[in-house]
Scaffold this motif. Sequence first.
Motif, PDB file in Angstrom:
ATOM      1  N   ARG A  88       0.849  -1.184   0.000  1.00  0.00           N
ATOM      2  CA  ARG A  88       0.000   0.000   0.000  1.00  0.00           C
ATOM      3  C   ARG A  88       0.892   1.243   0.000  1.00  0.00           C
ATOM      4  N   ILE A  89       0.429   2.287  -0.660  1.00  0.00           N
ATOM      5  CA  ILE A  89       1.102   3.578  -0.610  1.00  0.00           C
ATOM      6  C   ILE A  89       1.185   4.004   0.849  1.00  0.00           C
ATOM      7  N   PRO A  90       2.301   4.605   1.286  1.00  0.00           N
ATOM      8  CA  PRO A  90       2.387   5.054   2.690  1.00  0.00           C
ATOM      9  C   PRO A  90       1.143   5.839   3.095  1.00  0.00           C
ATOM     10  N   PHE A  91       0.628   5.504   4.252  1.00  0.00           N
ATOM     11  CA  PHE A  91      -0.635   6.087   4.710  1.00  0.00           C
ATOM     12  C   PHE A  91      -0.575   7.611   4.751  1.00  0.00           C
ATOM     13  N   VAL A 101      -1.911   9.335   1.688  1.00  0.00           N
ATOM     14  CA  VAL A 101      -3.327   9.285   1.353  1.00  0.00           C
ATOM     15  C   VAL A 101      -4.212   9.851   2.452  1.00  0.00           C
ATOM     16  N   TYR A 102      -3.598  10.231   3.571  1.00  0.00           N
ATOM     17  CA  TYR A 102      -4.361  10.742   4.721  1.00  0.00           C
ATOM     18  C   TYR A 102      -4.025  12.200   4.952  1.00  0.00           C
ATOM     19  N   LYS A 103      -5.063  12.994   5.174  1.00  0.00           N
ATOM     20  CA  LYS A 103      -4.850  14.403   5.486  1.00  0.00           C
ATOM     21  C   LYS A 103      -5.907  14.854   6.479  1.00  0.00           C
TER      22      LYS A 103
END
Length: 245
Positions: A235-238, A241-243
């Motif tokens: 998975r792409i580093p969290f 994808v998180y803000k």
Amino acid sequence: MSQEKTVSEAIHYRRSVRVFDTEKPIDKNIVKKCLEQAALAPNSSNMQLWKFYHITSKDIIDKIAPFCFNQNAAKTAQQLVVFVVRKDLWKKRAKSNLEYMDSVFGKNNPKSAQSSREKVARNYYGKIIPFAYSEFFGIFGFFKYLMVSIIGLFKPMYREVRKSDMRIVAHKTCGLAAQNFMISMAAEGLDTCPMEGSDTWRVKNLLGLPFGSEINMIVSCGIRTEKGVYGERFRIPFEEVYKEV
């Protein structure tokens, strides 16, 4: 019988399994139970514009596999589930919601006797839903879009009113049901693989689906082999994808 996994355990257990053990059949009643849980998925306006085709016949699975380009996940599947979008059933589903309100609030209540909740709900399914889903070769959708765009200059407005917009809404809804299903299967210790690559027109013809239906996803089901999961999960580093806002 093993204990059902928790939600977190099921999410971590679920993988897209590419090869199933052809010597290990799975109980179709458990799959059906998971589909019953799929039907509890959140969906737009509670319209439930979906249908689930549970394929248990080996003969039909063998016919569908070439239409899935002979992916191993299709060829080795013990069962298949075809998630179908039925946007064409919007009138029937709206009517079902209104009939449910009859059972909750009573039938033929005069407006003066209706609670604010009942008035809003009946107006929603009796007027707003027909406005949103009614179409005439895309022409009505264009005028709806033009109207909401003008109103939207002055206040917040729901803008997804074109035919293509409503199609996306229905597919998102069906995708939520498919995810519910796959997590439910994982909780039972069973495996799935959502197959994007397929000739949906040929599958639709094989199953005799009506003209207005669209295949959202074909999910193969079974029990994984040692080589069924292709490596560690990536998975792409969290943080990417998180803000937090």
